[in-house]
Design a protein around this motif. Sequence first.
Motif, PDB file in Angstrom:
ATOM      1  N   UNK A  48       0.921  -1.223  -0.068  1.00 51.60           N
ATOM      2  CA  UNK A  48      -0.035   0.112   0.129  1.00 51.60           C
ATOM      3  C   UNK A  48       0.667   1.362   0.291  1.00 51.60           C
ATOM      4  N   UNK A  49       2.090   1.263   0.882  1.00 50.42           N
ATOM      5  CA  UNK A  49       2.707   2.583   0.861  1.00 50.42           C
ATOM      6  C   UNK A  49       3.627   2.858  -0.087  1.00 50.42           C
ATOM      7  N   UNK A  50       4.317   1.555  -0.726  1.00 54.33           N
ATOM      8  CA  UNK A  50       5.268   1.890  -1.753  1.00 54.33           C
ATOM      9  C   UNK A  50       4.748   1.610  -3.032  1.00 54.33           C
ATOM     10  N   UNK A  51       3.620   1.833  -3.072  1.00 53.74           N
ATOM     11  CA  UNK A  51       2.841   1.922  -4.491  1.00 53.74           C
ATOM     12  C   UNK A  51       2.441   0.648  -5.025  1.00 53.74           C
ATOM     13  N   UNK A  52       1.210   0.413  -5.581  1.00 54.13           N
ATOM     14  CA  UNK A  52       0.760  -0.712  -6.519  1.00 54.13           C
ATOM     15  C   UNK A  52       0.502  -0.612  -7.754  1.00 54.13           C
ATOM     16  N   UNK A 107       0.317   4.095  -7.479  1.00 57.44           N
ATOM     17  CA  UNK A 107      -0.646   4.693  -6.192  1.00 57.44           C
ATOM     18  C   UNK A 107      -0.427   4.282  -5.125  1.00 57.44           C
ATOM     19  N   UNK A 108      -0.236   5.449  -3.970  1.00 63.67           N
ATOM     20  CA  UNK A 108       0.055   5.081  -2.652  1.00 63.67           C
ATOM     21  C   UNK A 108      -1.141   5.176  -1.935  1.00 63.67           C
ATOM     22  N   UNK A 109      -1.635   4.115  -0.984  1.00 69.50           N
ATOM     23  CA  UNK A 109      -2.747   4.370  -0.341  1.00 69.50           C
ATOM     24  C   UNK A 109      -2.306   4.308   1.056  1.00 69.50           C
TER      25      UNK A 109
END
Length: 109
Positions: free
Chosen positions: A35-39, A43-45
């Motif tokens: 979630x933090x390092x992008x998916x 995109x960061x959640x």
Amino acid sequence: MDSRREAIRGVAGCAVAAAGGAAGTLAWAPYGRRGIFGGFEGETEWNVLWLGLPVMTLGGIAAGLTLSALVQRKWRPALGAAVLLAALAGFGAAFDVLDGPPMDCGPKC
């Protein structure tokens, strides 16, 4: 002699709660990384960090406290910790605290 036994139980309870918090944090780690390092498309959640980490850590602590109270046969504290654990699980499910960025499902979407 009784105060020594109480001190040992207190230290053991703190150790179990700390181990539960560590286990909750370790269980959160794969979701946090995703979630933090992008998916999808970088995109960061941030909800995974701001909501997911506290819920998982507190859930681990509540599970440890429930287990510790059950082992000591203290039913009321065990019930209180179990209610807290259920409330955290409900909060986590209601707000999708571990829901990371949307995953790329390819042309099938």
